[in-house]
Write an enzyme that holds these catalytic residues in place. Sequence first.
Site, PDB file in Angstrom:
ATOM      1  CE  LYS A  45     -22.937-116.166  24.787  1.00  0.00           C
ATOM      2  NZ  LYS A  45     -24.405-116.354  24.854  1.00  0.00           N
ATOM      3  CG  ASN A 125     -19.279-105.838  25.881  1.00  0.00           C
ATOM      4  OD1 ASN A 125     -19.557-104.859  26.565  1.00  0.00           O
ATOM      5  ND2 ASN A 125     -19.717-107.057  26.162  1.00  0.00           N
ATOM      6  CB  CYS A 128     -20.554-106.349  29.749  1.00  0.00           C
ATOM      7  SG  CYS A 128     -21.053-107.633  30.916  1.00  0.00           S
ATOM      8  N   GLY A 241     -32.504-102.010  22.660  1.00  0.00           N
ATOM      9  CA  GLY A 241     -33.161-101.952  23.957  1.00  0.00           C
ATOM     10  C   GLY A 241     -34.659-102.111  23.810  1.00  0.00           C
TER      11      GLY A 241
END
Lengths: 302, 258
Positions: A45, A125, A128, A241
């Site tokens: 995460k 990241n 997002c 994806g």
Amino acid sequence: MTSLKVEVAALKLSNPTILASGVMDETAASLLNMARAGAGAVVTKSIGSEPRKGYPNPTLVELDWGYINAMGLPNPGIEAFAEEMRLARGCPAPVIGSIFASSAKEFSFLASKMQDYGAAAVELNLSCPHAKGYGMELGVDPEMVSAVVREVKSVCSIPVFAKLTPNTHQLMEVAKAAEAAGCDAIVAVNTVKAMAISVEMRRPILSNKGGGLSGPAIKPIGLRCVYDLHSTLNIPIIGVGGVEDWRDAVEYIMAGASAVQVGSAVGRVGLNVFELICTGMKEFMVREGFESVSQMVGVAHE
Amino acid sequence: MNKQRIVTITSVTKEAPGITTLRFHDEIKVKPGQFYMVWLPRVDEVPMSVSYTSVEKGITVKEVGEATRALGKLKIRDQIGIRGPYGNGYRIPKGTVLVAGGGTGMASLLPAVEAIGDPGRVDVLIGAKTAGEVLLLDRARKASREVHVSTDDGSMGRKGTVVDMVQEHLEMKHYDMVLGCGPERMLSALLKACDEKSVKCQLSLERYMKCGAGLCGSCVIDGIRVCREGPVFSSAELRKMKEFGSSKRDECGCSVKL
């Protein structure tokens, strides 16, 4: 001998399927279970400096061809995550630590923590699409991305991956900036900005209103991004994806990905999705005479 | 694939102070023990066991927080969003069955009792804090051989816990399976009681949930998704779980003691 083994920026993987960040990866036990289910690597995460609850529900909308989510980056914070990383030592697959931050300094702080915790690599990241002050708000600016990568590289000896957003006309500039700053691999793509509205309730369903679209609906978008990135970059690309089966994975690899990440399919297909992709890919490789995954990387460009 | 749909409340039943059953029409089949993600715009979306699994579906809500208080205020013709059903549900057992529900745990269990379809082989034990919170008693009586009640304060049935009654019943009679739902401390004691008598059980767990659909991992217990592989787990599965009866995850994913 046909082999699924791949090497991505010095990371050795038993197969090219990687658990994508945000899916079944908040606890050590979850990460271990996904590795046991057959993932060649697992990404945690996205972890920030402080514990964060994320957005109130609804945080997920199910569609025929994917999901729209706006979780809001829930995570226990980097200090508490030390225990999960400790318990995840001995994981049969490399654990890649995903982090999010609002500045280059904060990114480098989190990255050095992840390195101390034993992460095999760190994934930034920068993509997002639904958290104010984080993710793609930084990740669409080539200068900011360059600064973040440079700062992180200055404190990290483990490989650094940048996960990028397709929600920009500047993806190639952003990726080139990351590469020039020393980034070891590009992960493309994160979710596509999206929304769903309930006509009876006359309002967006997600509490955050906007969210990110994932799953088969975005596969053609991710594939095009990876294809273009392969023409532009020299560093490896990890394709993400809408990968649900071996054919999707091989498409990404032929477009130029050295490995793929799998997220939504964990919900849509099941925990056995990694195994199914690998079995199908191996059969295809035997049929077509490919001995290694690397022989397939980018062949669609030839 | 579980698309969001908007349903209209067709009946509201006050089961007890702060406990309400809402009924609505939905064609999609539900197995006993499965749950919906129930959406109240501007408030929240929360997991709710399905307490009526016929076409006229129902949920039974105890007011414990903002979302459940708002659900408790709904009236006929109000609308809510539902998605699901999610989760595995109970495997309807053969042979004789002992059913043990603590508090609103009965809401998840009663459809399973009715699905057994043979009152002659089911006994139901209902535990509650006090007489006013003993739920769904008449429905339980119709679908079973015997119903016994315990309350913490002794205001109805015997004073004590539902697990005390389970121990006595397992002592007195042979059962092939125990089904249980309620607070986790109760379930943890229930598993122990069943294991002592070598009786298999299926227990339904509760965890904080975000997506409900097997993706986000916020509801995991020992890395296993309560929303997908659960919420109903077998004794064999529960015995292996270190977090069962001891800890859960909060909204941030931090481990907290139960």
